[in-house]
Write a protein that holds these residues in place. Sequence first.
Motif, PDB file in Angstrom:
ATOM      1  N   ILE A  52      -4.854  -3.795   1.660  1.00 32.17           N
ATOM      2  CA  ILE A  52      -4.412  -2.799   2.729  1.00 32.17           C
ATOM      3  C   ILE A  52      -5.221  -2.464   3.583  1.00 32.17           C
ATOM      4  CG2 ILE A  52      -3.594  -0.402   2.506  1.00 32.17           C
ATOM      5  CD1 ILE A  52      -2.924  -1.218  -0.782  1.00 32.17           C
ATOM      6  N   LYS A  53      -6.363  -2.285   3.929  1.00 31.21           N
ATOM      7  CA  LYS A  53      -7.375  -2.042   4.285  1.00 31.21           C
ATOM      8  C   LYS A  53      -7.222  -3.243   5.882  1.00 31.21           C
ATOM      9  CE  LYS A  53     -11.214  -0.717   3.505  1.00 31.21           C
ATOM     10  NZ  LYS A  53     -12.399   0.012   3.087  1.00 31.21           N
ATOM     11  N   ASN A  54      -6.771  -4.533   5.769  1.00 27.94           N
ATOM     12  CA  ASN A  54      -6.937  -4.714   7.051  1.00 27.94           C
ATOM     13  C   ASN A  54      -5.385  -5.000   7.962  1.00 27.94           C
ATOM     14  OD1 ASN A  54      -9.432  -6.491   6.604  1.00 27.94           O
ATOM     15  ND2 ASN A  54      -8.689  -7.650   5.279  1.00 27.94           N
ATOM     16  N   ARG A  66       5.605  -1.213   7.890  1.00 28.01           N
ATOM     17  CA  ARG A  66       5.056  -1.604   8.860  1.00 28.01           C
ATOM     18  C   ARG A  66       5.865  -2.285  10.680  1.00 28.01           C
ATOM     19  NH1 ARG A  66       1.849  -3.014   5.059  1.00 28.01           N
ATOM     20  NH2 ARG A  66       0.034  -1.269   4.694  1.00 28.01           N
ATOM     21  N   GLY A 126       0.792  -1.531   0.119  1.00 27.58           N
ATOM     22  CA  GLY A 126      -0.217   0.054   0.026  1.00 27.58           C
ATOM     23  C   GLY A 126       0.928   1.177   0.222  1.00 27.58           C
ATOM     24  N   GLU A 146      -7.478  -3.111  -2.431  1.00 27.92           N
ATOM     25  CA  GLU A 146      -7.967  -1.677  -0.846  1.00 27.92           C
ATOM     26  C   GLU A 146      -8.813  -2.531   0.022  1.00 27.92           C
ATOM     27  OE1 GLU A 146     -11.205   0.459  -2.593  1.00 27.92           O
ATOM     28  OE2 GLU A 146     -11.979   1.126  -0.972  1.00 27.92           O
ATOM     29  N   GLN A 147      -9.427  -3.911  -0.356  1.00 25.93           N
ATOM     30  CA  GLN A 147      -9.719  -4.707   0.618  1.00 25.93           C
ATOM     31  C   GLN A 147      -8.124  -5.417   1.723  1.00 25.93           C
ATOM     32  OE1 GLN A 147     -11.891  -7.525  -1.078  1.00 25.93           O
ATOM     33  NE2 GLN A 147     -13.223  -5.763  -0.576  1.00 25.93           N
ATOM     34  N   PRO A 153      -0.982   0.336   9.543  1.00 25.77           N
ATOM     35  CA  PRO A 153      -0.464   1.585   9.458  1.00 25.77           C
ATOM     36  C   PRO A 153       0.025   1.584   9.219  1.00 25.77           C
ATOM     37  CG  PRO A 153      -2.087   2.036  11.554  1.00 25.77           C
ATOM     38  CD  PRO A 153      -2.068   0.528  11.255  1.00 25.77           C
ATOM     39  N   SER A 158      -2.154   3.915  -2.280  1.00 22.76           N
ATOM     40  CA  SER A 158      -2.639   2.583  -0.930  1.00 22.76           C
ATOM     41  C   SER A 158      -4.357   2.715  -1.398  1.00 22.76           C
ATOM     42  CB  SER A 158      -3.277   3.871  -0.587  1.00 22.76           C
ATOM     43  OG  SER A 158      -3.716   4.824  -1.449  1.00 22.76           O
ATOM     44  N   GLN A 159      -4.558   2.481  -2.595  1.00 23.05           N
ATOM     45  CA  GLN A 159      -6.407   1.754  -2.828  1.00 23.05           C
ATOM     46  C   GLN A 159      -5.883   1.031  -3.461  1.00 23.05           C
ATOM     47  OE1 GLN A 159      -8.458   3.524  -1.711  1.00 23.05           O
ATOM     48  NE2 GLN A 159      -7.237   4.866  -0.977  1.00 23.05           N
ATOM     49  N   LYS A 214     -11.863  -5.298  -6.369  1.00 28.37           N
ATOM     50  CA  LYS A 214     -11.838  -4.133  -4.456  1.00 28.37           C
ATOM     51  C   LYS A 214     -10.626  -5.645  -4.020  1.00 28.37           C
ATOM     52  CE  LYS A 214     -15.326  -1.399  -4.602  1.00 28.37           C
ATOM     53  NZ  LYS A 214     -14.573  -0.031  -4.442  1.00 28.37           N
TER      54      LYS A 214
END
Lengths: 523, 201
Positions: free
Chosen positions: B145-147, B160, B111, B142-143, B150, B115-116, B139
């Motif tokens: 990276i969302k998991n 990270r 990401g 996106e999904q 940050p 980032s998306q 998606k």
Amino acid sequence: MATPDIKIGSKLDARGFKQAETALSKLTKSTKSLAKAFGIAFSAQAITRYGIAAVNAFAAEERQILSLTNTVKNLGLAFQAPAVNEYIDNMERLTGITRDQLQPAFQQLLTQTGSITKSQEIFNAALEVSSSGIVSLEEASSALTQAYVGNTKGLKQFNLGLTNAELSAMTFDQILSAISDTYKGQFKAAMESTAVKIDRVKVAADNAKESIGGGLVDAFANLAGNGDLDSAIAKMEKFGTTVADVLRSVTSQGWKSAWQFINPANTGGFTDPNKPTTGVNLGSPGTWRWRNLQITKKEQAAAAKLRKEEEARLAILRKQNAEKRAQLALDKANKALSAASEMFDPQGIQIAAALQGKITDEQRARLELMKMIWELEQAIAQGNTAIIEKLTAQLLELTKQTEQLNKNFQALEKINDILNTIGYGRQLFDNDSLAQTLALLNSITGSTYTPSTFASQVPQDLYQALLVDFPNAAAEQVVVPEVNITIDGNVDALLDVVVNGLQNKSASGVDTRILRNTGGFNW
Amino acid sequence: MLEIELRGNADLRKALRRFTPDLEKELRKELRSALSPVVKKARSYVTDDAPMRGWRGRAFSEAKFPIYNADTIRRGINYRVTPGKINSNGFSSMASIYNSTGAGAIYEIAGIKNSQGQPWVGPKTGSLSNKVSKSVNPKAGEQFIKNLPPVVSSLKGRGRLIYRAWAENRGVAEGAAMKAIDSAIREFYKRAETTAFRRAA
């Protein structure tokens, strides 16, 4: 893939750079000298490459010419060597056959015959035979060379229509005459063909290359003669650029006698590299002097026409190919479309859905027929002959059955109509009682049938038939009178009366089930 | 007098090893003590369970995408106290902290660029590029990276695990490492001025 990392204490290590710098400076020096040597413009480089090829071509031709000259010299005809070479050159230009093929054949003849005239005569005959295509020039001249010395074995392949014995018996002149009669006009016809015209253009171009090569050899021999190679290289660069300029200016004006250069020191042939006054003048553009190439306007026009025809032919071919490709794509698309349409054809879907519903046999038969018609239409649209034939046969069969079914239905309809016309249909036979039935029948027909009189009023077979439907009909015909009896007094006296009455009846022949003599009952 | 010129980290370490092995040993020890807390911290950020269900390992899976395995990722996070290779720009490092496993690298830097998630083209285009998403799910990136947790920025990069640990370390490890390197170089030159170097046995 570079993995994530954290570098600590990073420092430049310049060793590699120093090595690269040294290498690069060396490369730059040699690059500069290369650029100097080979010139800057691409056209100059191309010309130089062409020049190398031209020199090679010239060298090869020079070897051949020297070989032929030597042969002629050995025959004691050295003074005729230029003429012989000229003859070969002219034959090359005329026939489009390269010197590589012409010279060995001619040289062989020269060696065998020892006479240029005779060799030319035989060579012409060989050209006639080879123009027909049955043998190559080399084979033809070889066979004739052998035939000249008496070996006529090779002449068999000429198909002259003569036996070996006949060939052996003939003189060489007679053989030449026979060849001339058989293959007359072949050479002329071959010269008119497109292939030979193209070959002649190629030969002309090759000759140009050789000529350029010859000029270059002379020029560079002079340049390097004094040992100053650097200045020779510099002049080579200038030569490349200058020739490019010359070509541009010459071709813009047309291939006239601009290519016809006369060396002031010689009238033709090759210049002597040892004579510094001869050779190519490396002056300014427009003053180049080359050997005469004799490429005529007519041949150029012919070559241009051939090129145009070829381009037109290729354009047509390309167009046809494109159309074929487009058609193929269209057919493919149509096929895919029809396959997809089949899946979503509303009529087909409706028929299939209807067949799955609750329908009568007649409706099922009709739907099956509709389905078959639809399938046949699809098969016709796709052009599938096998399926068309199969479905057509099935359809005909099904149609016949349906027609018969229709007839049966129509007959049933008619019967129904008749019965409905009567007005009562099967009501006549729905009654349980004959009396009711007869009453109904009387109301229809106006007759006066009664159950008791019906048996005698109708035909017996009809009556019997009615008995099947009305089993109690016979019983209904018996009329039982009503008798009222009042008994006063002695019952025994009544019994006696009854018995007596029965006995009397029995005596008179009526079956009374009573014993006449005793008065008892007969069980 | 002969001058010693140390060009680059490799030269330095080679010289140290050759002529002053005690300095080399000392340098390694100090580098280890400076870098090991950062590595330990980075390993602690690796969760035992996969951050998303679909990233867990499956039996008999022939998937090419690296499966999340906490132990493997932790093993792949480590440090090096030897000089690294010279890169294309001519630089080499004295020591380094790395995250060398595939899954670890994915967890670290997913990401950062998009980032998306990567631009989605779908599975049917037949594209061979690994810079686009060919997933069935538009998606998916996106999904994914969302998991993940940050991304944390540090002076050495964004990530990270190791970059997060380095950022939270606030330069302590780097200071200690540079101090050790400088000390070693200074000591080496000091000894070179006073004594004639002979190759250590």
